[in-house]
Design a protein around this motif. Structure first.
Motif, PDB file in Angstrom:
ATOM      1  N   THR A 129      -2.717   4.851   5.402  1.00  0.00           N
ATOM      2  CA  THR A 129      -3.046   3.786   6.278  1.00  0.00           C
ATOM      3  C   THR A 129      -2.183   2.412   6.234  1.00  0.00           C
ATOM      4  O   THR A 129      -2.222   2.617   7.067  1.00  0.00           O
ATOM      5  CB  THR A 129      -3.640   3.448   4.962  1.00  0.00           C
ATOM      6  OG1 THR A 129      -5.379   3.552   4.618  1.00  0.00           O
ATOM      7  CG2 THR A 129      -4.198   1.830   4.957  1.00  0.00           C
ATOM      8  N   SER A 133       0.542   3.663  -3.185  1.00  0.00           N
ATOM      9  CA  SER A 133       0.328   5.628  -2.833  1.00  0.00           C
ATOM     10  C   SER A 133       1.419   6.413  -3.056  1.00  0.00           C
ATOM     11  O   SER A 133       0.747   8.087  -2.876  1.00  0.00           O
ATOM     12  CB  SER A 133       0.281   5.312  -0.966  1.00  0.00           C
ATOM     13  OG  SER A 133      -1.258   4.404  -0.860  1.00  0.00           O
ATOM     14  N   THR A 160      -9.053   5.843   1.685  1.00  0.00           N
ATOM     15  CA  THR A 160      -8.779   5.790   0.881  1.00  0.00           C
ATOM     16  C   THR A 160      -8.955   5.401  -0.331  1.00  0.00           C
ATOM     17  O   THR A 160      -9.169   5.785  -1.211  1.00  0.00           O
ATOM     18  CB  THR A 160      -7.415   4.682   0.777  1.00  0.00           C
ATOM     19  OG1 THR A 160      -6.676   5.623   2.647  1.00  0.00           O
ATOM     20  CG2 THR A 160      -6.580   4.973   0.032  1.00  0.00           C
ATOM     21  N   GLY A 175      -6.824  10.579  -1.718  1.00  0.00           N
ATOM     22  CA  GLY A 175      -6.398   8.998  -1.698  1.00  0.00           C
ATOM     23  C   GLY A 175      -5.362   8.580  -1.990  1.00  0.00           C
ATOM     24  O   GLY A 175      -4.973   7.228  -0.649  1.00  0.00           O
ATOM     25  N   LEU A 179      -4.151   9.284   1.663  1.00  0.00           N
ATOM     26  CA  LEU A 179      -4.723   8.163   2.821  1.00  0.00           C
ATOM     27  C   LEU A 179      -4.433   7.107   3.040  1.00  0.00           C
ATOM     28  O   LEU A 179      -4.595   6.131   3.958  1.00  0.00           O
ATOM     29  CB  LEU A 179      -6.112   8.857   2.922  1.00  0.00           C
ATOM     30  CG  LEU A 179      -7.123  10.020   2.721  1.00  0.00           C
ATOM     31  CD1 LEU A 179      -9.036   9.784   2.236  1.00  0.00           C
ATOM     32  CD2 LEU A 179      -6.565  10.111   3.776  1.00  0.00           C
ATOM     33  N   GLY A 180      -4.243   6.895   1.015  1.00  0.00           N
ATOM     34  CA  GLY A 180      -2.533   5.469   1.172  1.00  0.00           C
ATOM     35  C   GLY A 180      -2.374   5.008   2.077  1.00  0.00           C
ATOM     36  O   GLY A 180      -1.403   4.309   2.929  1.00  0.00           O
ATOM     37  N   THR A 200       0.514  -1.275   0.428  1.00  0.00           N
ATOM     38  CA  THR A 200       0.052   0.399  -0.024  1.00  0.00           C
ATOM     39  C   THR A 200       1.107   1.289  -0.227  1.00  0.00           C
ATOM     40  O   THR A 200       0.618   2.493  -0.485  1.00  0.00           O
ATOM     41  CB  THR A 200      -1.219   0.624   1.350  1.00  0.00           C
ATOM     42  OG1 THR A 200      -1.823  -1.443   1.488  1.00  0.00           O
ATOM     43  CG2 THR A 200      -1.940   1.224   1.173  1.00  0.00           C
TER      44      THR A 200
END
Length: 215
Positions: free
Chosen positions: A187, A49, A161, A180, A183-184, A45
């Protein structure tokens, strides 16, 4: 037969209500697969990202995600899910097998499907793919609220995300995709923290990193 013989005979007959010997479990113990699954998810991820957030702008370098998606985020995480089945952990089994499959299908989509799609509308297919995973992640978020705060944080930020990435791709909005991506990254950090807590707390045999149980 003498009284002594009668007593000896009765002693050799097992009582009808005697408890059977305790069964010895032959099931082998296995290590907690959670830290592996979370680490595999986090690293893959994080790498993707970085590109979604436009921290790295060279599109040709995005292919670095595919080996991670295939072997670590995909295969290793899927195997962690299979081991969660062995540990009778429904939530962990569903999560790791599903997101392992997500990365495997993502690698196949990028490598084999995306190049065959019409360039003008390929973003819609990507958005639909991500929207479906956002729906799944939303109800996994609800389930995660009975696990730990560390795990629930992963699912909260992952839900956000996927929503931003799905909306951004469906509408072909670069700015929303970039949000996004950031946000990833959050995460990924949350998943790395949960993984680190699992392995460090186990090896140190005491709570070092709090996980905030919710159940």
């Amino acid at each position: 037969m003498t009284t002594t013989q009668n007593r000896a005979a009765r002693a050799t007959v097992p009582a009808a209500d005697a408890a059977p010997p305790a069964a010895v479990s032959s099931a082998p113990l296995i290590a907690d697969p959670g830290p592996l699954g979370l680490a595999a998810f986090a690293m893959t991820t994080f790498t993707l990202s970085v590109f979604n957030a436009h921290i790295v702008h060279v599109a040709a370098l995005e292919s670095v995600v595919l080996p991670l998606a295939l072997f670590y985020g995909g295969t290793a995480q899927f195997l962690a899910g299979i081991w969660e089945f062995r540990k009778n952990n429904t939530f962990g089994a569903l999560a790791f097998c599903s997101y392992g499959s997500f990365w495997l299908s993502f690698a196949a989509y990028v490598k084999f499907v995306a190049p065959t799609l019409p360039a003008a509308s390929a973003h819609e297919a990507t958005g639909l793919f991500l929207l479906a995973w956002a729906i799944f992640t939303a109800y996994m978020l609800i389930a995660s609220l009975k696990t730990t705060g560390a795990v629930a944080a992963v699912f909260l930020f992952l839900t956000l995300t996927l929503i931003f990435l799905a909306v951004g791709n469906l509408g072909n909005h670069t700015g929303i995709i970039k949000v996004g991506g950031w946000l990833g990254l959050i995460t990924a950090v949350a998943a790395w923290y949960a993984s680190a807590a699992g392995v460090i707390n186990t090896t140190w045999k005491r709570p070092v990193l709090p996980i905030y149980p919710l159940a």
